[in-house]
Design a protein around this motif. Structure first.
Motif, PDB file in Angstrom:
ATOM      1  N   PHE A 110      69.735  64.793  29.341  1.00 21.18           N
ATOM      2  CA  PHE A 110      70.245  66.117  29.656  1.00 21.18           C
ATOM      3  C   PHE A 110      71.749  66.077  29.872  1.00 21.18           C
ATOM      4  CE2 PHE A 110      66.529  68.691  30.079  1.00 21.18           C
ATOM      5  CZ  PHE A 110      65.516  67.876  30.558  1.00 21.18           C
ATOM      6  N   LEU A 149      80.874  71.307  46.020  1.00 21.23           N
ATOM      7  CA  LEU A 149      80.184  71.002  44.775  1.00 21.23           C
ATOM      8  C   LEU A 149      79.552  72.286  44.243  1.00 21.23           C
ATOM      9  CD1 LEU A 149      79.625  68.466  43.108  1.00 21.23           C
ATOM     10  CD2 LEU A 149      77.451  68.265  44.291  1.00 21.23           C
ATOM     11  N   GLN A 183      75.114  73.075  39.076  1.00 18.15           N
ATOM     12  CA  GLN A 183      75.054  72.452  37.764  1.00 18.15           C
ATOM     13  C   GLN A 183      74.014  73.178  36.912  1.00 18.15           C
ATOM     14  OE1 GLN A 183      74.599  68.185  37.851  1.00 18.15           O
ATOM     15  NE2 GLN A 183      76.047  67.967  39.529  1.00 18.15           N
ATOM     16  N   PHE A 187      71.882  73.005  33.434  1.00 16.31           N
ATOM     17  CA  PHE A 187      71.415  72.003  32.485  1.00 16.31           C
ATOM     18  C   PHE A 187      71.236  72.577  31.083  1.00 16.31           C
ATOM     19  CE2 PHE A 187      70.141  68.144  34.850  1.00 16.31           C
ATOM     20  CZ  PHE A 187      70.401  68.571  36.134  1.00 16.31           C
ATOM     21  N   GLY A 188      71.493  71.719  30.107  1.00 15.63           N
ATOM     22  CA  GLY A 188      71.164  72.048  28.733  1.00 15.63           C
ATOM     23  C   GLY A 188      69.686  71.803  28.472  1.00 15.63           C
ATOM     24  N   TYR A 209      65.774  72.322  42.245  1.00 10.32           N
ATOM     25  CA  TYR A 209      65.575  72.683  40.852  1.00 10.32           C
ATOM     26  C   TYR A 209      64.083  72.722  40.531  1.00 10.32           C
ATOM     27  CZ  TYR A 209      70.517  72.074  39.652  1.00 10.32           C
ATOM     28  OH  TYR A 209      71.885  72.208  39.568  1.00 10.32           O
ATOM     29  N   GLN A 222      61.439  72.512  37.276  1.00 11.19           N
ATOM     30  CA  GLN A 222      61.366  72.094  35.877  1.00 11.19           C
ATOM     31  C   GLN A 222      59.947  72.302  35.361  1.00 11.19           C
ATOM     32  OE1 GLN A 222      62.151  67.925  34.945  1.00 11.19           O
ATOM     33  NE2 GLN A 222      62.967  68.478  32.934  1.00 11.19           N
ATOM     34  N   LYS A 277      60.733  71.691  29.641  1.00 10.30           N
ATOM     35  CA  LYS A 277      61.928  72.537  29.788  1.00 10.30           C
ATOM     36  C   LYS A 277      63.023  71.826  30.599  1.00 10.30           C
ATOM     37  CE  LYS A 277      59.979  76.200  27.859  1.00 10.30           C
ATOM     38  NZ  LYS A 277      59.533  77.319  28.730  1.00 10.30           N
ATOM     39  N   ARG A 278      64.133  72.476  30.729  1.00 10.64           N
ATOM     40  CA  ARG A 278      65.235  71.918  31.497  1.00 10.64           C
ATOM     41  C   ARG A 278      65.077  72.230  32.985  1.00 10.64           C
ATOM     42  NH1 ARG A 278      69.733  75.650  28.832  1.00 10.64           N
ATOM     43  NH2 ARG A 278      68.056  75.940  27.325  1.00 10.64           N
ATOM     44  N   PRO A 279      65.660  71.428  33.870  1.00  8.25           N
ATOM     45  CA  PRO A 279      65.687  71.793  35.296  1.00  8.25           C
ATOM     46  C   PRO A 279      66.525  73.054  35.486  1.00  8.25           C
ATOM     47  CG  PRO A 279      66.196  69.463  34.986  1.00  8.25           C
ATOM     48  CD  PRO A 279      66.267  70.109  33.633  1.00  8.25           C
ATOM     49  N   LEU A 335      68.041  75.750  38.566  1.00  9.68           N
ATOM     50  CA  LEU A 335      68.287  75.961  39.986  1.00  9.68           C
ATOM     51  C   LEU A 335      67.475  77.140  40.496  1.00  9.68           C
ATOM     52  CD1 LEU A 335      70.226  75.138  42.410  1.00  9.68           C
ATOM     53  CD2 LEU A 335      71.506  77.188  41.764  1.00  9.68           C
ATOM     54  N   PHE A 377      62.541  69.439  42.061  1.00 10.47           N
ATOM     55  CA  PHE A 377      63.448  68.361  42.440  1.00 10.47           C
ATOM     56  C   PHE A 377      64.404  68.837  43.524  1.00 10.47           C
ATOM     57  CE2 PHE A 377      62.589  65.208  39.206  1.00 10.47           C
ATOM     58  CZ  PHE A 377      62.103  65.929  38.133  1.00 10.47           C
ATOM     59  N   SER A 411      74.339  66.208  47.606  1.00 10.46           N
ATOM     60  CA  SER A 411      75.648  65.795  47.106  1.00 10.46           C
ATOM     61  C   SER A 411      76.022  64.458  47.717  1.00 10.46           C
ATOM     62  CB  SER A 411      76.715  66.825  47.459  1.00 10.46           C
ATOM     63  OG  SER A 411      76.831  66.970  48.869  1.00 10.46           O
ATOM     64  N   LEU A 446      75.618  64.695  42.394  1.00 16.79           N
ATOM     65  CA  LEU A 446      74.313  64.956  42.987  1.00 16.79           C
ATOM     66  C   LEU A 446      73.406  63.752  42.817  1.00 16.79           C
ATOM     67  CD1 LEU A 446      73.457  68.580  41.744  1.00 16.79           C
ATOM     68  CD2 LEU A 446      74.160  67.896  44.043  1.00 16.79           C
ATOM     69  N   PHE A 486      69.376  62.990  42.915  1.00 17.75           N
ATOM     70  CA  PHE A 486      68.114  63.719  42.852  1.00 17.75           C
ATOM     71  C   PHE A 486      66.980  62.926  43.486  1.00 17.75           C
ATOM     72  CE2 PHE A 486      68.677  67.544  40.283  1.00 17.75           C
ATOM     73  CZ  PHE A 486      69.963  67.360  39.804  1.00 17.75           C
ATOM     74  N   GLN A 500      62.748  62.185  43.546  1.00 16.48           N
ATOM     75  CA  GLN A 500      61.871  61.765  42.462  1.00 16.48           C
ATOM     76  C   GLN A 500      61.009  62.893  41.895  1.00 16.48           C
ATOM     77  OE1 GLN A 500      61.579  58.612  40.778  1.00 16.48           O
ATOM     78  NE2 GLN A 500      63.599  58.656  41.703  1.00 16.48           N
TER      79      GLN A 500
END
Lengths: 117, 112
Positions: free
Chosen positions: A91, A103, A106, A108-109, B36, B38, B42-44, B46, B89, B93, B100, B102, B104
């Motif tokens: 990713f 911060l 973010q 994600f793609g 996040y 997911q 797919k993508r994670p 927020l 997830f 920071s 970041l 993450f 598990q």
């Protein structure tokens, strides 16, 4: 607005081949992150850039991995030579900034699903 | 070193029940904690985040609490629905590098 764009979406290659993954961050974002996701290791940060400069590459597994960001709208992650254990989803994410005190979110793609045979 | 522990790894609830996911972090300087979601393939994405200057934040059915003294934070989902089923997830920071770390992940399954 277009989100983070990654290509290719899927890649199947043979061990020993070079693999190049591409990412276009969201316009105006000045930080870019490359992550690798596997079942065993979860979501790992490989490297990130701020204003096109690599800030932290401590997550890059070994010398076979390299990343570049020649300009604010493009980054590549290269694996040479590739190995079966590199199989994962990669990713790319971008954010407005990574200032130490604040911060930013973010985004994600869609990821690149890589399979190395 | 930087580390984020997340529990449980899997969670199954009945539709309408609440779900709670907990995370602990190691860096006392961490000040930003996003969550996040997911979905499979797919993508994670927020869903909510919290900064260290507040102890709780709520957005409809989702809430996050933060205990900086104990270095842990939690995600609360009330009135769960089948579409809440996904992997969640947490992240913290790591201020030394502005990045970041993450957890598990927690696979949440909401049974209708």
């Amino acid at each position: 607005d277009a989100g983070v764009i990654q290509s290719p979406r899927h890649e199947v290659t043979e061990m020993g081949q070079e693999v190049t993954l591409r990412c276009k961050p969201i316009s105006g974002h000045n930080s870019l992150f490359w992550y690798r996701q596997t079942m065993m290791r979860g979501l790992e940060l490989l490297i990130y850039f701020n204003n096109n400069v690599p800030i932290d590459d401590s997550g890059m597994p070994e010398d076979r991995f390299s990343a570049k960001m020649p300009n604010a709208s493009f980054s590549t992650l290269k694996i040479q030579p590739s190995e079966p254990r590199d199989s994962a989803v990669y990713f790319c994410a971008s954010s407005l900034g990574t200032l130490r005190e604040r911060l930013e979110t973010q985004y994600f793609g869609p990821g690149t699903r890589l399979l190395v045979l | 070193g930087e580390n984020v522990e997340q529990h449980p790894s899997t969670l199954s609830v009945q539709e309408g029940d609440s779900a709670v996911i907990k995370c602990t972090y190691s860096d006392s300087a961490s000040n930003y904690f996003p969550w996040y979601k997911q979905e499979l393939g797919k993508r994670p994405q927020l869903i909510i985040d919290i900064r260290s200057n507040v102890g709780e934040k709520k957005d409809q059915r989702i809430a996050v609490t933060l205990n900086k003294t104990a270095k842990h934070f939690s995600l609360h989902i009330t009135e769960t629905q089948p579409e809440d089923s996904a992997v969640y997830f947490c992240a913290a920071s790591y201020n030394q590098g502005g990045k970041l770390i993450f957890g598990q992940g927690t696979e949440l399954s909401v049974k209708p």
